[in-house]
Design a protein around this motif. Structure first.
Motif, short mmCIF file in Angstrom:
data_model
loop_
_atom_site.label_atom_id
_atom_site.label_comp_id
_atom_site.label_asym_id
_atom_site.label_seq_id
_atom_site.Cartn_x
_atom_site.Cartn_y
_atom_site.Cartn_z
N ALA A 94 -54.31 -28.10 62.61
CA ALA A 94 -54.54 -28.83 63.85
C ALA A 94 -53.47 -29.89 64.09
CB ALA A 94 -55.92 -29.48 63.82
N LEU A 122 -49.56 -26.44 72.32
CA LEU A 122 -50.78 -25.67 72.05
C LEU A 122 -50.45 -24.26 71.58
CD1 LEU A 122 -53.23 -26.64 74.95
CD2 LEU A 122 -53.38 -27.28 72.54
N THR A 136 -49.88 -24.43 67.86
CA THR A 136 -51.19 -24.64 67.23
C THR A 136 -51.98 -23.34 67.22
OG1 THR A 136 -51.21 -26.93 67.96
CG2 THR A 136 -53.31 -25.98 67.30
N VAL A 191 -57.63 -30.89 67.88
CA VAL A 191 -56.68 -30.37 68.87
C VAL A 191 -57.03 -30.89 70.26
CG1 VAL A 191 -55.80 -28.27 69.97
CG2 VAL A 191 -56.25 -28.29 67.51
N HIS A 249 -54.98 -33.46 72.72
CA HIS A 249 -54.61 -32.91 74.03
C HIS A 249 -54.99 -33.86 75.17
CE1 HIS A 249 -53.81 -29.91 77.10
NE2 HIS A 249 -55.03 -30.06 77.58
N ARG A 264 -54.59 -39.75 67.04
CA ARG A 264 -54.91 -38.85 65.93
C ARG A 264 -55.71 -39.57 64.84
NH1 ARG A 264 -49.68 -36.28 64.08
NH2 ARG A 264 -49.38 -38.30 63.07
N THR A 268 -59.08 -22.85 71.35
CA THR A 268 -57.74 -23.28 71.75
C THR A 268 -57.21 -22.40 72.88
OG1 THR A 268 -57.32 -24.07 69.49
CG2 THR A 268 -55.42 -23.76 70.92
#
Length: 449
Positions: free
Chosen positions: A42, A57, A60, A269, A273, A278, A394
């Motif tokens: 992630a 993304l 990821t 994630v 986004h 984090r 995702t």
């Protein structure tokens, strides 16, 4: 005089505490290794091990493909170590799973990146992830059985829940390791800091091996060996004698396993986004999983009192109800509300299911094929539930740029599990039945002895 099931120990016996501690510590260390990939996928693997792309993304998504491949390997591990556990020794299976997991995780910390070796970087990463998946596939059943096969019927839910507590502590350790590593300057963290949690796993590996080598065999398995009831091919025997139970176990896993990886890996994630720090997300995960350790044990104890099915149904229903509010709270970008979201999602919704699960699964299968039966139900479902959940979520986010389809997906997972619960009624003939009515009858009989 009081009577107990063969191989069961008194709830007050000091022996059971030894098995609980061994399972708790061993599971914590093993799942620390397994969850490191989930956290790294992630946060860093998409950037370091997959081709660069203008949309982060996409990278990821590639990392989560590797994540799913690891889950695809788990049924193989379940079959392999289920065979060893049912034919040879529960203890031997657990020592082997820890060895494979420890070596694979340490080597991940030494891997070259895509910039250094090109396509070999993701290939080597996926190979090691497959080894992790094989080890994890054999770990869960053995970690549960060293407690459940030494517990009394009346307190199996309470004691067995500690094995799941080890899973949460493993995730806390993995999250904490990355939380501390990402305090480094960004360039140092991406250059070498992310490797530290993987390399440090070698120390935990040594502790886990010491504990497991000193662990005695479970009492119920010793009884099976004495009676000579071991199946020649346990996995085939389990499929022949417990097909419905395996399907029910798979269904029970869908909301628990798929939901957990939406609430854990994918939520990181999604949070990044929508602009959440984090560190805030990792802190929320860590605190909620520490809270979940306590609630998992509580729900395991509650399942001894009111029945496995009622507790499990509460957890699956709560997941469905929380599906939309969970992401709304993350959207708020409020540290307090984000932590509340994780506390409810992980500490209540998921904890209710995973707390009742070990005793529930134990009671679905007879001792001679229990390791294989539990592993099949647990790990086959993991491929389609937890293994695909972050990837699907995702992809939905990449396509719709919204949490709404992900929330609907979570509700669908809960619906599958609630359906499986409906079919589980009157199952569990090979121990204290997990049905609500028979749990109460068992408790009443216990009080009459």
């Amino acid at each position: 005089m009081s009577q107990q099931a063969p191989g069961a120990t008194s709830a007050k016996s000091p022996g059971i505490r030894r098995y609980v501690i061994a399972s708790l510590v061993g599971n914590s260390l093993e799942w620390y290794d397994f969850f490191l990939y989930a956290t790294a996928a992630a946060i860093v693997f998409g950037k370091l091990f997959f081709p660069a792309d203008t949309n982060p993304l996409v990278g990821t998504l590639g990392a989560f493909v590797g994540f799913a491949v690891g889950f695809a390997a788990r049924p193989l591990g379940g079959i392999l170590f289920g065979h060893i556990g049912d034919r040879v020794s529960r203890k031997s299976a657990l020592v082997m799973t820890l060895s494979i997991m420890g070596i694979a995780t340490f080597l991940m910390g030494l891997l070259p990146t895509y910039q250094q070796v090109g396509i070999w970087a993701p290939i080597l990463l996926v190979i090691l992830r497959i080894l992790q998946g094989i080890a994890a596939g054999g770990e869960w059943g053995g970690g549960v059985l060293i407690i459940s096969e030494n517990s009394s019927d009346q307190r199996r839910g309470l004691f067995s829940a500690f094995s799941q507590g080890g899973v949460t502590l493993g995730f806390v350790l993995a999250s904490a390791a990355f939380y501390l590593a990402q305090l480094l300057p960004e360039d140092q963290f991406m250059a070498w800091g992310w490797r530290l949690p993987f390399l440090l796993s070698v120390l935990l590996f040594g502790v886990g091996m010491y504990i497991r080598f000193r662990l005695p065999e479970t009492k119920e398995f010793e009884q099976v060996k004495k009676t000579g009831e071991r199946a020649s091919v346990p996995v085939l025997a389990a499929l022949r004698t417990h097909p419905k139970e395996i399907l029910v176990a798979m269904g029970l896993r869908v909301a628990e396993n798929g939901g957990s990886y939406l609430l854990l890996s994918f939520s990181l994630v999604y949070g990044v986004h929508v602009g959440v720090e984090r560190g805030t997300l990792l802190l929320g995960v860590m605190l909620s999983m520490l809270f979940a350790f306590c609630t998992i044990v509580f729900f395991g104890h509650l399942s001894d009192k009111i029945g496995r099915r009622k507790v499990y149904a509460f957890g699956a229903s709560a997941l469905a109800l929380m599906a939309f509010p969970f992401f709304w709270l993350i959207d708020s970008n409020s540290s307090a509300l984000i932590i509340v979201a994780y506390f409810i999602g992980n500490g209540i919704c998921h904890a209710a299911m995973i707390g009742a699960q070990p005793a529930f699964f134990h009671e679905l299968f007879s001792p001679e094929v229990r390791y294989s039966g539990m592993a099949l139900g647990h790990e086959l479902a993991a491929v389609f539930a937890g293994g695909l959940a972050p990837f699907i979520a995702t992809a939905l986010l990449l396509t719709y740029d919204s949490s709404t389809p992900v929330s609907l997906y979570a509700i669908g997972l809960a619906a599958v599990t609630l359906t499986a619960l409906a079919f589980s009624k009157n199952m569990g003939r090979h121990g204290t039945s997990p049905t609500d009515e028979q749990t109460g009858v068992s408790a009443l009989k216990a009080g009459q002895h």
